[in-house]
Write a protein that holds these residues in place. Sequence first.
Motif, PDB file in Angstrom:
ATOM      1  N   LYS A  41      37.971  25.132  34.461  1.00 34.98           N
ATOM      2  CA  LYS A  41      38.000  25.611  33.081  1.00 34.98           C
ATOM      3  C   LYS A  41      36.761  26.442  32.760  1.00 34.98           C
ATOM      4  CE  LYS A  41      38.636  23.935  28.333  1.00 34.98           C
ATOM      5  NZ  LYS A  41      38.816  22.733  27.470  1.00 34.98           N
ATOM      6  N   ALA A  42      35.596  25.990  33.242  1.00 34.61           N
ATOM      7  CA  ALA A  42      34.349  26.712  32.976  1.00 34.61           C
ATOM      8  C   ALA A  42      34.331  28.075  33.662  1.00 34.61           C
ATOM      9  CB  ALA A  42      33.164  25.873  33.441  1.00 34.61           C
ATOM     10  N   VAL A  43      34.808  28.130  34.908  1.00 34.71           N
ATOM     11  CA  VAL A  43      34.827  29.394  35.645  1.00 34.71           C
ATOM     12  C   VAL A  43      35.776  30.390  34.987  1.00 34.71           C
ATOM     13  CG1 VAL A  43      35.527  30.481  37.823  1.00 34.71           C
ATOM     14  CG2 VAL A  43      34.136  28.403  37.857  1.00 34.71           C
ATOM     15  N   LEU A  44      36.948  29.950  34.623  1.00 33.65           N
ATOM     16  CA  LEU A  44      37.946  30.849  34.044  1.00 33.65           C
ATOM     17  C   LEU A  44      37.561  31.316  32.640  1.00 33.65           C
ATOM     18  CD1 LEU A  44      41.298  29.191  35.199  1.00 33.65           C
ATOM     19  CD2 LEU A  44      40.071  31.119  36.206  1.00 33.65           C
ATOM     20  N   ALA A  45      36.618  30.635  32.015  1.00 33.63           N
ATOM     21  CA  ALA A  45      36.173  31.039  30.679  1.00 33.63           C
ATOM     22  C   ALA A  45      35.214  32.225  30.722  1.00 33.63           C
ATOM     23  CB  ALA A  45      35.500  29.859  29.982  1.00 33.63           C
ATOM     24  N   ALA A  46      34.681  32.572  31.902  1.00 32.91           N
ATOM     25  CA  ALA A  46      33.744  33.689  32.025  1.00 32.91           C
ATOM     26  C   ALA A  46      34.460  35.018  31.812  1.00 32.91           C
ATOM     27  CB  ALA A  46      33.081  33.652  33.398  1.00 32.91           C
ATOM     28  N   GLY A  47      33.689  36.037  31.482  1.00 30.20           N
ATOM     29  CA  GLY A  47      34.252  37.365  31.218  1.00 30.20           C
ATOM     30  C   GLY A  47      34.918  37.973  32.435  1.00 30.20           C
ATOM     31  N   LYS A  48      36.005  38.740  32.203  1.00 31.78           N
ATOM     32  CA  LYS A  48      36.793  39.302  33.303  1.00 31.78           C
ATOM     33  C   LYS A  48      36.494  40.774  33.582  1.00 31.78           C
ATOM     34  CE  LYS A  48      40.792  37.970  31.548  1.00 31.78           C
ATOM     35  NZ  LYS A  48      42.253  37.721  31.455  1.00 31.78           N
ATOM     36  N   GLY A  49      35.528  41.366  32.895  1.00 32.17           N
ATOM     37  CA  GLY A  49      35.152  42.729  33.219  1.00 32.17           C
ATOM     38  C   GLY A  49      36.104  43.772  32.680  1.00 32.17           C
ATOM     39  N   THR A  50      36.064  44.946  33.284  1.00 34.15           N
ATOM     40  CA  THR A  50      36.825  46.087  32.790  1.00 34.15           C
ATOM     41  C   THR A  50      38.279  46.033  33.247  1.00 34.15           C
ATOM     42  OG1 THR A  50      36.330  47.436  34.738  1.00 34.15           O
ATOM     43  CG2 THR A  50      34.721  47.469  32.946  1.00 34.15           C
ATOM     44  N   ASP A  51      39.084  46.929  32.667  1.00 32.62           N
ATOM     45  CA  ASP A  51      40.494  47.000  33.055  1.00 32.62           C
ATOM     46  C   ASP A  51      40.647  47.377  34.528  1.00 32.62           C
ATOM     47  OD1 ASP A  51      41.266  46.303  30.523  1.00 32.62           O
ATOM     48  OD2 ASP A  51      41.625  48.365  29.848  1.00 32.62           O
ATOM     49  N   ASN A  52      39.783  48.288  35.008  1.00 32.75           N
ATOM     50  CA  ASN A  52      39.846  48.675  36.430  1.00 32.75           C
ATOM     51  C   ASN A  52      39.581  47.467  37.336  1.00 32.75           C
ATOM     52  OD1 ASN A  52      40.473  51.336  36.058  1.00 32.75           O
ATOM     53  ND2 ASN A  52      38.346  52.076  36.161  1.00 32.75           N
ATOM     54  N   MET A  53      38.577  46.692  36.987  1.00 33.26           N
ATOM     55  CA  MET A  53      38.261  45.493  37.759  1.00 33.26           C
ATOM     56  C   MET A  53      39.444  44.535  37.777  1.00 33.26           C
ATOM     57  SD  MET A  53      34.346  44.512  36.679  1.00 33.26           S
ATOM     58  CE  MET A  53      32.923  45.429  37.296  1.00 33.26           C
ATOM     59  N   GLN A  54      40.052  44.336  36.622  1.00 34.06           N
ATOM     60  CA  GLN A  54      41.171  43.409  36.526  1.00 34.06           C
ATOM     61  C   GLN A  54      42.375  43.878  37.334  1.00 34.06           C
ATOM     62  OE1 GLN A  54      41.970  42.025  32.453  1.00 34.06           O
ATOM     63  NE2 GLN A  54      39.874  42.583  31.909  1.00 34.06           N
ATOM     64  N   GLU A  55      42.603  45.193  37.362  1.00 30.42           N
ATOM     65  CA  GLU A  55      43.738  45.729  38.126  1.00 30.42           C
ATOM     66  C   GLU A  55      43.544  45.494  39.626  1.00 30.42           C
ATOM     67  OE1 GLU A  55      46.038  49.987  38.971  1.00 30.42           O
ATOM     68  OE2 GLU A  55      44.411  49.869  37.501  1.00 30.42           O
ATOM     69  N   ILE A  56      42.326  45.741  40.101  1.00 32.20           N
ATOM     70  CA  ILE A  56      42.046  45.545  41.531  1.00 32.20           C
ATOM     71  C   ILE A  56      42.143  44.057  41.882  1.00 32.20           C
ATOM     72  CG2 ILE A  56      40.262  45.738  43.307  1.00 32.20           C
ATOM     73  CD1 ILE A  56      39.227  48.210  41.651  1.00 32.20           C
ATOM     74  N   ALA A  57      41.561  43.205  41.051  1.00 29.12           N
ATOM     75  CA  ALA A  57      41.601  41.762  41.308  1.00 29.12           C
ATOM     76  C   ALA A  57      43.042  41.249  41.283  1.00 29.12           C
ATOM     77  CB  ALA A  57      40.771  41.019  40.264  1.00 29.12           C
ATOM     78  N   GLY A  58      43.864  41.812  40.410  1.00 25.47           N
ATOM     79  CA  GLY A  58      45.269  41.419  40.341  1.00 25.47           C
ATOM     80  C   GLY A  58      46.004  41.727  41.630  1.00 25.47           C
ATOM     81  N   ALA A  59      45.709  42.890  42.226  1.00 26.68           N
ATOM     82  CA  ALA A  59      46.343  43.262  43.495  1.00 26.68           C
ATOM     83  C   ALA A  59      45.924  42.302  44.607  1.00 26.68           C
ATOM     84  CB  ALA A  59      45.972  44.697  43.858  1.00 26.68           C
ATOM     85  N   VAL A  60      44.659  41.906  44.602  1.00 29.04           N
ATOM     86  CA  VAL A  60      44.175  40.955  45.615  1.00 29.04           C
ATOM     87  C   VAL A  60      44.854  39.596  45.429  1.00 29.04           C
ATOM     88  CG1 VAL A  60      42.145  39.717  46.454  1.00 29.04           C
ATOM     89  CG2 VAL A  60      41.963  42.143  45.863  1.00 29.04           C
ATOM     90  N   GLN A  61      44.941  39.140  44.184  1.00 27.59           N
ATOM     91  CA  GLN A  61      45.610  37.862  43.913  1.00 27.59           C
ATOM     92  C   GLN A  61      47.051  37.873  44.396  1.00 27.59           C
ATOM     93  OE1 GLN A  61      45.254  36.967  39.703  1.00 27.59           O
ATOM     94  NE2 GLN A  61      43.100  37.538  39.703  1.00 27.59           N
ATOM     95  N   GLU A  62      47.751  38.950  44.104  1.00 23.01           N
ATOM     96  CA  GLU A  62      49.163  39.047  44.474  1.00 23.01           C
ATOM     97  C   GLU A  62      49.328  39.023  45.990  1.00 23.01           C
ATOM     98  OE1 GLU A  62      52.955  42.116  43.894  1.00 23.01           O
ATOM     99  OE2 GLU A  62      51.089  42.428  42.775  1.00 23.01           O
ATOM    100  N   GLY A  63      48.515  39.797  46.696  1.00 26.13           N
ATOM    101  CA  GLY A  63      48.624  39.848  48.157  1.00 26.13           C
ATOM    102  C   GLY A  63      48.277  38.518  48.807  1.00 26.13           C
ATOM    103  N   ALA A  64      47.225  37.851  48.301  1.00 26.57           N
ATOM    104  CA  ALA A  64      46.803  36.575  48.881  1.00 26.57           C
ATOM    105  C   ALA A  64      47.864  35.501  48.663  1.00 26.57           C
ATOM    106  CB  ALA A  64      45.470  36.140  48.264  1.00 26.57           C
ATOM    107  N   SER A  65      48.426  35.440  47.463  1.00 30.37           N
ATOM    108  CA  SER A  65      49.450  34.434  47.170  1.00 30.37           C
ATOM    109  C   SER A  65      50.701  34.662  48.009  1.00 30.37           C
ATOM    110  CB  SER A  65      49.798  34.460  45.676  1.00 30.37           C
ATOM    111  OG  SER A  65      48.664  34.150  44.897  1.00 30.37           O
ATOM    112  N   ALA A  66      51.102  35.921  48.149  1.00 30.60           N
ATOM    113  CA  ALA A  66      52.295  36.228  48.942  1.00 30.60           C
ATOM    114  C   ALA A  66      52.097  35.833  50.403  1.00 30.60           C
ATOM    115  CB  ALA A  66      52.614  37.719  48.840  1.00 30.60           C
TER     116      ALA A  66
END
Length: 788
Positions: A41-66
């Motif tokens: 909960k504490a980690v996820l409460a931290a700031g997520k940065g810019t939209d570009n950062m979030q888009e790249i991180a989203g692609a990594v999350q998707e690939g790792a989960s798949a």
Amino acid sequence: MSRTLAAEGGGLSLTDTNLTFVIVAAVIALVALGFAAALVKAVLAAGKGTDNMQEIAGAVQEGASAYLFRQFKTLGIFVVLAVVLLFLLPVHDTDGNETLVKVGRSAFFVVGALFSAFIGGAGMALATRANLRVAAAARASEGGREAAMQIAFRTGGVVGFLTVGLGLFGAALVVLMYKGDAPTVLEGFGFGAALLAMFMRVGGGIFTKAADVGADLVGKVEQGIPEDDPRNAATIADNVGDNVGDCAGMAADLFESYAVTLVAALILGRAAFGEDGLVFPLIVSGIGVLIAIVGVFITRLRASDRNGLVAINRAFYASAGIAAILVAIAAWTYLPSDFSEFGNGVADLDGNPRVIAIGAVVIGIVLAAAIQALTGYFTETTRRPVRDIGKTSETGPATVILAGISVGLESAVYSALLIAAGVFGAFLLGGGSITLSLFAVALAGTGLLTTVGVIVAMDTFGPISDNAQGIAEMSGDIDEQGARTLTELDAVGNTTKAITKGIAIATAVLAATALFGSYTDTIRTALSDAGVADPVDYLQDALNVANPKNLVGLIIGAAVVFLFSGLAINAVSRSAGAVVMEVRRQFREHPGIMDRTERPEYGRVVDICTRDAQRELMTPGLLAILAPIAVGFGLGAGALASYLAGAIGTGVLMAVFLANSGGAWDNAKKLVEDGAHGGKGSDAHAATVIGDTVGDPFKDTAGPAINPLIKVMNLVSLLIAPAVVAWTVGNDENDPLRIAIALVATAIVVAAVMFSKRKPIAMGDGPGADSGKAGSGSPDHEPETVNA
């Protein structure tokens, strides 16, 4: 409290006091899981940065989960087969509860496998979200290096709490349910954890290093662009790989180290101390949970600290010191001062059980600290070995590779001697009793892992920092100070990953030595069941290494480690070749990628790595499971014992050599990238990139996978030991079946290796191949191939 064993149908029950201790251990384990939830909960409460950062991180999350979902589907087949085989294998000393114990062993195999999978998956899922938050926090406006490091390390702390919590809870639950039969059921629990960890380590390692090698060779060396430049089609796959290999794979690996070491301690503890031997390792592990909580929360980076490693080392050594004090108090309070109070076959021994237990645990804690210091010396950027490799970059890649191999070989000797000293020191505490000496070795392993919560946090810190730097660089949304912070944290992460690999290897040797003792004890029991008049003399003769059969077994055990390592490295080479050709194709056919008017096809590289990792992990897995079966049923129990000895001795040297040479090459590259010897873009930089590329499959695929390999082979041997003895001792009528099993196992291994060697490398796509066009590597368009 009565220290006399209570009989219950001839078995072993627990006194009310000991039952309370086991319940308390289970509750402490649940507390660790509660802290894990709070940190999430504490980690996820931290700031997520810019939209570009979030888009790249989203692609990594998707690939790792798949990838991980696909891997679990593949491993499900092995789990089902193992459950069936475990139920069919005989068990001993169950006092009429054979079917119940068999069911329990198979059921807790599944539990161990599920726990291992959950820790790997949960750790990866959080890491793919924390990397974004670390990148955002590294910016000067968001808190800088202190904030970034705290998020990264506390994310690792979540995985550490899951490791100690689930490991201790699973073991305590088995003891509560099965009491005297718990050691037999725990064999299944440890085997499930070890088997899943080995597959996840190999598969994840192949994925991550194929992407990393391909990205470096084309991006850095051929195109001269930065490591995580978004123009490189392999960058997303590289960041995905950090998570499936270094987070999911290593988290599962350290969990199985914890589980198997605890299993070995409980098996031997019952033989040495009776019911107290079943409970005391749980008490030590409960202390380890408390140490994990303390260690994670006291890891804070001070403004005066030179780098993050100073803070991590400070917390680790403080945790180790606290652990030693608490274990000493627990041993002095819980254990009797004289062996006569045990009344289970060791009553006539001299010595103080308290002193022996404290000494063994302290040896393990000191060994962890010594391994940390030694590995840090050979892999830190501030130490001479890495700096010497950096200097050799001025004369080209050949000298870089030679220097790195030299560092790896030398460090393996010192690490092996340290581990051997720890094993021998614990052995001497037994005072001539083999059972007691082996229990002391197992307790040393348990002591080493009192700091496992902090160790896991250190390991997960590495890939999170690496990914954070990649996200920041790909997005471009990072200031100069933030970039320096992330580069520093990445270099620290390289060292912490090397340290945790060294500690994991030490636990493998301690656990394997203890399991080896369990194996010989199981053989002795099976010999008695087979009607051998003097099983002790028979066993001593059977284990004589002068026997040619045993010498052959020892050689085969050593050879399997080499073959396993070669298969893993070759798998990375093949898959990386396909990645290189795909990235080259995209640069050639889409020139707009370089001027940023076209977007690379990241998904194609992720597909190549996913496909290759799945098909490549089967052969090493089959080798680990079937080679002991072939040796045991083909050559006998003595040869199988020698096989394990050869694998342990060779495995520790090979694993440290591969891990430390790879870590040293990686940080030598970081040293040059920080401006030494010409800095980025220089010939020296290109030379260190090649060294790092060679080291990638060393340190992140083959080297770490040897750790679960050793324990899987030990557990397989322990499980088949009763059948091996029953079918090989004075019972010629079983020879046809025994030989048939050995031949079938050998044939499967040979066929798997031949199939692996004949697998192709993607090199072209039809008519264009002659003109240098590379195949797409996509799963729905298989390129033309040439044999490796």
